[in-house]
Design an enzyme around this catalytic site. Structure first.
Site, PDB file in Angstrom:
ATOM      1  N   ASP A 260      -1.261  -2.883  -9.469  1.00  0.00           N
ATOM      2  CA  ASP A 260      -1.945  -4.155  -9.253  1.00  0.00           C
ATOM      3  C   ASP A 260      -2.057  -4.995 -10.522  1.00  0.00           C
ATOM      4  OD1 ASP A 260      -2.277  -3.151  -6.748  1.00  0.00           O
ATOM      5  OD2 ASP A 260      -4.434  -2.807  -6.909  1.00  0.00           O
TER       6      ASP A 260
ATOM      7  N   GLU B 132       0.822  -1.218   0.000  1.00  0.00           N
ATOM      8  CA  GLU B 132       0.000   0.000   0.000  1.00  0.00           C
ATOM      9  C   GLU B 132       0.854   1.265   0.000  1.00  0.00           C
ATOM     10  OE1 GLU B 132      -3.025  -0.170  -0.786  1.00  0.00           O
ATOM     11  OE2 GLU B 132      -3.094  -2.352  -0.588  1.00  0.00           O
TER      12      GLU B 132
END
Length: 655
Positions: A214, A123
């Site tokens: 991602d 993150e």
């Protein structure tokens, strides 16, 4: 001729506890086709991070994928980038655990033939003190967002080179991810990506553009499978970017062998820009969005964005007390079980980040993700000798009481209604009290007017651009809790109160016991008592809790100085997920539930007949595909009229 170095990376991850069918779909729609197409383009190079959770699943279920990955590593097409094995936010776990997590994934990378020196920062949650840990773990470079650098005062045109950063005399290289590339790839036509890369071309041979994001964007995000594979976006992209003379595809390690970082910078605590919105408390997040939109209206956002800062990732522990409690239980167990090898894996698994926060994905609102964290916490805790104890486990300055035997862990907050906030079964590795409160989120209002921001653009929408409207049938059922959800929460209602008003949080609480401070005494069990006011009449509530082999029992005594026209209610919020309940009023002495795919079978037994209010506790949260309206648990409230003195016995029993 002017050229631009281009590093292309992906991050593949599935949360701990995710459903098998979700893993299978992600594999078939994203992970497998991506790697197979990469094999077709020998001049294309990709930096790949795969979380340990996904690695374990792939090794067990898709060994061919691991074989293909090994082959691409041998050919020099793939560089393995590591992180914490179970995808923790490194800044949120102890240093010793960080090292262990990183070593585990480095060992796996060596097994497939790569000595990993780079780290994907989960993150992208950066803290300066991470530098020392990363260097100790043998990490030479880390990948973060360009937003981190802009927050440190660098301008956009300075963000096409890596830099050094230092803490305590230790130095590491930091690569900035280009945010514009994150929004172009793979959502816009390849032409637009190539044009942007060409616009960055320079005579400076060391200039580099980094995309690392991602892997699920390539097939799993809404509408991307058709766009990326069936319509050929990925093949066209690999073909053109690997054959374009102005674009030099390379890996992080290749770049660092050839060039030195630009200089020294000091990055503040930060994550990506969207996180600074999500991590704020809801009311402040709403103001943050309004501020950003106002700057955009005035055409000032891009110029002044660097000075627009919201919250930090750890704010989620303030925003969601349930996440804070889960996190602090993990820290407690990490400390107590540091030298217990058989318990360590459970602690490390419980550090997986997904269930501790919420942004555009479900996160903490997904019961199966929290259940996986609790399962591992309970399995770890089971390695400790069972004993009663008093400590401030969640660092709020107030003590909790632990009651424990060989089968159960009960944690009571005397300062918060004398209620149970953890009821963990060691046999089933479930926490019956794992019910998150219904909260207003800032996007609940935004959803009424938003539409797809990308409707006039070529390509497909990123999940950040998909507009959402709350369905009317859900909107009319929305309710927001005034208090945290627990077990043995003591209510006083008007004699004519209704289930509908109660479940929709429109009722009037006559007492001050729900969040009130109870006195307590610990012996073989726990005795709690409180004197409060109900309709200006003094009322005493006493409850004696004992942990049993199959659950717990409680004896209540409620005394009022005068007769009052009111109802006393004992609320138990139980983490029932797989039985879809409806609001219902019952009369009886027993509630029996079989949550077959959740917490299992249990019953609540009373010593005398009661009116029982039952309703599902449902939350509304945004997700990548729209809205999730999820049953977090079921509220069972045992109700008796108050007639001077009430004596109640209740037994919660695991069946």
């Amino acid at each position: 001729m002017p050229r631009i170095n281009f590093i292309f990376g992906i991050h593949n991850h599935q949360p701990l506890g995710n459903f098998g069918w979700v893993m299978e779909e992600a594999y078939e729609k994203a992970y497998r086709p991506f790697l197979e197409i990469l094999e077709e383009y020998p001049n294309m190079k990709v930096a790949i991070h795969i979380s340990g959770i996904l690695v374990e699943w792939l090794e067990e279920n898709k060994p061919d994928y691991i074989d293909l990955l090994k082959s691409l590593v041998r050919k020099g097409q793939v560089e393995i980038v590591v992180a914490g094995f179970y995808e923790p936010v490194l800044a949120a776990i102890p240093k010793e655990d960080r090292l262990e997590q990183i070593y585990l994934l480095k060992e796996w990378a060596k097994k497939i033939g790569y000595d990993a020196k780079g780290l994907w920062l989960t993150e992208r949650v950066w803290q300066p003190e991470l530098v020392k840990t990363l260097r100790e773990a043998g990490i030479e470079y880390v990948v973060v967002d360009d937003y981190h650098f802009m927050s440190a005062g660098l301008s956009k045109d300075q963000l096409f080179w890596p830099y050094y950063t230092e803490d305590g005399g230790e130095v590491i290289t930091v690569f900035p991810i280009d945010e514009k590339l994150r929004y172009l790839i793979p959502f816009r036509p390849v032409d637009k990506v190539i044009s942007y890369l060409h616009s960055l071309a320079s005579e400076d041979e060391s200039k580099v553009a980094v995309f690392h994001d991602d892997g699920e964007k390539f097939g799993i995000w809404p509408m991307t499978y058709e766009w990326v594979y069936e319509k050929g976006w990925l093949r066209e992209f690999f073909d053109r970017v690997s054959s374009d003379e102005a674009i030099n595809i390379m890996l992080y390690s290749e770049y660092l062998q050839k060039f030195k970082p630009k200089g020294l910078v000091y990055l503040p605590i930060a994550s990506y820009f969207e996180m600074s919105e999500w991590s704020l408390p809801a009311q402040q997040a709403k103001l943050f969005v309004e501020f950003v939109e106002k700057l955009k209206e005035l055409n000032m956002f891009e110029r002044y964005r660097v000075f627009v800062r919201g919250g930090i990732w750890k704010n989620f522990f303030y925003k969601y007390p349930e996440a804070n409690y889960m996190h602090k239980r993990m820290l407690m167990l990490s400390r107590l079980l540091r030298d217990n090898p058989s318990a360590r894996r459970f602690v490390l698994r419980a550090q997986c980040n997904d269930a501790y926060w919420h942004g555009v994905f479900g996160g903490i609102y997904l019961p199966h993700l929290r259940r996986a964290i609790w399962s591992n916490l309970i399995k770890a805790h089971s390695h400790l000798e069972p004993k009663n104890k008093i400590l401030d486990v969640d660092f709020d300055g107030r003590e909790e009481v632990f009651l424990e035997n060989d089968n159960f862990i009960i944690v009571v907050k005397p300062h918060y209604g004398g209620s149970i906030f953890e009821l963990s079964s060691k046999r089933r590795a479930v926490n019956y009290a794992d019910v998150i409160a219904r909260r207003w989120e800032h996007y609940h209002n935004l959803g009424e007017s938003e539409s797809d921001d990308n409707e006039n653009q070529e390509g497909v929408s990123s999940i950040h651009e998909i507009g959402k409207r709350i369905p009317e049938d859900i909107r009319k059922e929305l309710a927001y809790d005034r208090y945290r959800r627990g077990i043995l929460q003591d209510h006083f209602f008007s004699a004519n109160e209704t289930l509908d008003r109660y479940r929709l949080a429109k009722y009037w609480e006559l007492g001050d016991f729900i969040e009130g401070v109870y006195n307590y005494e610990v012996g073989n069990g726990l005795v709690l008592w409180r004197r409060g006011k109900v309709l200006n009449v003094t009322v005493d509530v006493k409850k004696s809790i004992e942990v049993r082999e199959d659950g717990f029992s409680v004896r209540y005594t409620v005394l009022s100085e005068e007769d009052i026209e009111a109802l006393f209610g004992i609320e138990l919020n139980i983490a029932v997920h797989s039985i879809k309940e409806s609001p219902e009023e019952l009369i009886g002495k027993r509630i029996k539930v079989n949550d077959k795919y959740g917490v299992g079978e249990f019953e609540i037994v009373l010593n005398k007949k009661a009116r029982i209010w039952k309703y599902p506790v449902k939350t509304l949260s945004q997700s990548e595909a729209g809205w999730d309206y999820i049953q977090q648990g079921v509220s069972y409230t045992i109700i008796y009229p108050i007639n001077g003195r009430l004596d109640i016995e209740l037994y919660f029993r695991e069946l």
